[in-house]
Design an enzyme around this catalytic site. Structure first.
Site, mmCIF file in Angstrom:
data_model
loop_
_atom_site.group_PDB
_atom_site.id
_atom_site.type_symbol
_atom_site.label_atom_id
_atom_site.label_comp_id
_atom_site.label_asym_id
_atom_site.label_seq_id
_atom_site.Cartn_x
_atom_site.Cartn_y
_atom_site.Cartn_z
ATOM 1 N N PRO A 121 0.817 -1.220 0.000
ATOM 2 C CG PRO A 121 -0.772 -1.561 1.660
ATOM 3 C CD PRO A 121 0.547 -2.063 1.169
ATOM 4 C CB CYS A 122 0.087 4.579 -1.436
ATOM 5 S SG CYS A 122 0.686 6.276 -1.442
ATOM 6 C CG PHE A 123 -1.264 6.148 2.867
ATOM 7 C CD1 PHE A 123 -1.022 7.450 3.271
ATOM 8 C CD2 PHE A 123 -2.080 5.939 1.772
ATOM 9 C CE1 PHE A 123 -1.579 8.521 2.599
ATOM 10 C CE2 PHE A 123 -2.655 7.000 1.088
ATOM 11 C CZ PHE A 123 -2.395 8.300 1.515
#
Length: 235
Positions: A121-123
């Site tokens: 995931p990006c975060f």
């Protein structure tokens, strides 16, 4: 995505920058331009969960757009300087807007190289220059440049539901560490309009964008790409 691509064309042809803030009508997983995704996501599971999937024209990793606010900046490439300088310029605007909301947001210090565009995931982990609160990532951003224009997308989390992205994988992964959110930073969930107003206040005097026939035509021409599974699952 079609409108953001059309705004990049607008910036190229008219020499003007456009700052856009928006929310999504349905929960949508957006894939980075160069992210390998074909065969890695369970599209039937996503459909049952009511989650659409689209591929962005910008890079980076997967983001679930639902309890968040998205911004985009389209501008002539030379207006904001080289890649690193343009990120810093846009970050200053975002930091100003977030602080107007009452969020103690900061840029992450250098801590290693940027992650590759995989299915993580990006975060998951902030990298140098990204916007954080208490060391956790709050804003995920990615930029593309083409023929004298740039487009930068970013997602500002209001609440944390990013772990849902991992459950859509054919081989579901362990949920990532919790990111920062506006809700946790403020003790309440601000409405998208409130976030937008704070960001526009940070921008300062600016004219609202007037849609015309040329922009509508550019959006219509770009829309087919983002509706085409051949683009979404191109890699």
């Amino acid at each position: 995505m079609a409108l953001d691509e059309a705004l990049m064309r607008w910036a190229r042809e008219r020499g003007e920058a456009v700052f856009r803030v928006y929310a999504w009508s349905r929960p949508t997983l957006s894939l980075g331009r160069n992210q390998t995704a074909r065969g890695r996501y369970d599209t039937e599971r996503a459909a049952r969960a009511g989650i659409d999937i689209v591929r962005r024209p910008t890079g980076g990793r997967a983001v679930l757009h639902h309890r968040e606010v998205t911004y985009s900046v389209a501008a002539p490439a030379d207006a904001l300087g080289p890649l690193g300088e343009s990120y810093r310029h846009i970050n200053r605007l975002l930091l100003d807007g977030l602080r107007r909301l009452g969020v103690d947001a900061r840029e992450a210090a250098p801590s290693g190289t940027a992650p590759r565009p995989g299915v993580a995931p990006c975060f998951e982990t902030p990298v140098a220059g990204e916007i954080t609160v208490a060391g956790r990532k709050l804003v995920g951003s990615a930029q593309v440049r083409d023929d004298g224009a740039l487009l930068q997308h970013g997602s500002i989390l209001v609440d944390d539901d990013q772990a849902l992205a991992s459950t859509l994988l054919v081989r579901p992964a362990e949920p990532p560490p919790p990111p920062a959110t506006l809700s946790s930073a403020l003790g309440r969930a601000p409405a998208p309009g409130e976030v937008a107003r704070a960001l526009f206040d940070a921008l300062g005097p600016a004219a609202p964008l007037a849609f015309d026939a040329a922009l509508d035509a550019a959006v219509h021409a770009a829309r087919a790409r983002y509706a085409d599974p051949a683009w979404t699952w191109r890699r």
